[in-house]
Design an enzyme around this catalytic site. Structure first.
Site, short mmCIF file in Angstrom:
data_model
loop_
_atom_site.label_atom_id
_atom_site.label_comp_id
_atom_site.label_asym_id
_atom_site.label_seq_id
_atom_site.Cartn_x
_atom_site.Cartn_y
_atom_site.Cartn_z
N MET A 1 40.60 38.61 38.28
CA MET A 1 40.77 37.25 37.76
C MET A 1 42.05 37.04 36.97
O MET A 1 42.35 35.92 36.59
CB MET A 1 39.56 36.86 36.92
CG MET A 1 39.29 37.71 35.71
SD MET A 1 40.15 37.24 34.19
CE MET A 1 39.44 35.64 33.87
N TYR A 2 42.83 38.08 36.71
CA TYR A 2 44.10 37.90 36.00
C TYR A 2 45.08 37.17 36.91
O TYR A 2 45.60 37.73 37.87
CB TYR A 2 44.70 39.23 35.57
CG TYR A 2 43.88 40.01 34.56
CD1 TYR A 2 42.89 39.41 33.79
CD2 TYR A 2 44.13 41.37 34.35
CE1 TYR A 2 42.16 40.14 32.87
CE2 TYR A 2 43.41 42.10 33.42
CZ TYR A 2 42.42 41.48 32.69
OH TYR A 2 41.70 42.21 31.77
#
Length: 344
Positions: free
Chosen positions: A54-55
């Site tokens: 999710m970064y």
């Protein structure tokens, strides 16, 4: 650089690890800058790189993959899954359906055929431990992950997962990744005793307390850190909680100066001094940031300094409890701690 054994795995890892959350849009770090950071970290002896799906919606993984091309076997590569990836309701959590799908996506983004450590980013109360551990065990047996761990799990969930693995004859979590710093010491009360009891490796994130312990936040200075730009309330020094943090920072800065250390060295040396911590995760946005943090690679704090830190921030205390991410759901949702009214 110091090296420790990651839990009971036998894998030797550096006491400072590289976190890649700031690679890409989150930290406005370009591929060239990310590669330079990775180069400098590896040259300094860092052998762990940690990222997450999710970064930057996968951007960090892509940048890490390009930065480590040709030297994959020289490092311990870790990523995470479980946080939402888009609006689709099943593109999150720790179900078998999602973990199998998302690991394949992470491997593509990283341009590798396996990761060394696959971590569940947050405890998913909707999914049973057996479901998650069964999926992770199968992925491990397929050779796509070497080990798996948890991240920011409440202590009781770490214990429950260990028992579920034993009961169902599945592989177990071998690491935990909690938030830990001089200003956020709550895990000393519950999480670290549990990880030590079960022999888990611990990769501590935010050891500089989101920049509060970087030296950039001091009394009388304008706060212009990157994170203060998009999380202003966390750095508003007119708020009582932040005044308390700032007062602690001022005392810690004076202690560091007296000990002949930078505030960063004091902060990182504190985290890596705990016998339950394996590595402290650095999250630099620039090579200069990284070099200022690598200066703590061989920092060993004396007992007198550690005692002085305890006097400034009481062991087991979180100075910003509202910023914790392992709070049991029953403390956040009143309906989970109140019996329903009887029907009349």
């Amino acid at each position: 650089m110091q090296y420790r054994t990651l839990g009971r795995t036998g894998v030797q890892v550096s006491s400072l690890a590289l976190g890649a959350m700031n690679f890409g849009r989150i930290g406005r770090t370009t591929q060239e800058e990310a590669t330079a950071i990775v180069d400098a970290a590896l040259d300094a002896g860092v052998n762990v790189i940690d990222t997450a799906d999710m970064y930057g919606d996968g951007e960090s993984e892509e940048m890490v993959g390009k930065a480590i091309a040709g030297r994959r076997d020289d490092l311990v590569l870790a990523t995470k899954a479980g946080m939402p990836m888009g609006e689709e309701r099943n593109h999150q959590g720790s179900s078998r359906r999602w973990l199998v799908t998302e690991l394949e996506a992470s491997l593509r983004r990283l341009s590798v055929d396996h990761v060394d450590l696959y971590q569940i980013h947050r405890w998913d109360p909707r999914t049973s431990d057996e479901e998650t551990l069964s999926a992770l065990t199968d992925l491990q047996r397929a050779g796509k992950i070497r080990y798996f761990g948890s991240s920011t799990f409440p202590a009781h969930r770490i214990v429950q997962a260990q028992w579920a693995a034993r009961e169902h004859h599945l592989s177990r979590y071998v690491t935990e990744q909690p938030s830990y710093s001089i200003l956020q010491r709550g895990i000393e009360t519950h999480v670290l005793p549990v990880t030590q009891e079960y022999g888990l490796g611990v990769l501590a994130w935010s050891p500089l307390a989101s920049g509060w312990l970087s030296g950039a936040i001091r009394e009388g200075r304008d706060i212009t850190t990157h994170r203060s730009g998009f999380l202003p309330a966390r750095f508003d020094t007119t708020l009582p909680a932040n005044r308390t943090r700032l007062a602690a920072v001022e005392r810690l800065a004076a202690l560091a100066e007296e000990a002949g250390l930078s505030l960063i060295q004091l902060a990182l040396g504190f985290v890596t001094a705990h016998p339950g911590v394996t590595s402290a995760l650095l999250g630099p946005r620039t090579v200069d940031h990284l070099h200022s943090q690598l200066g703590a690679a061989d920092t060993v704090l004396t007992a007198d300094v550690l005692d002085a830190i305890d006097e400034i921030v009481t062991p087991g205390t979180d100075l910003a409890p509202e910023e914790k991410f392992d709070t049991p759901p029953s403390l956040l949702d009143t309906t989970l701690r109140r019996r329903p009214l009887p029907r009349v």
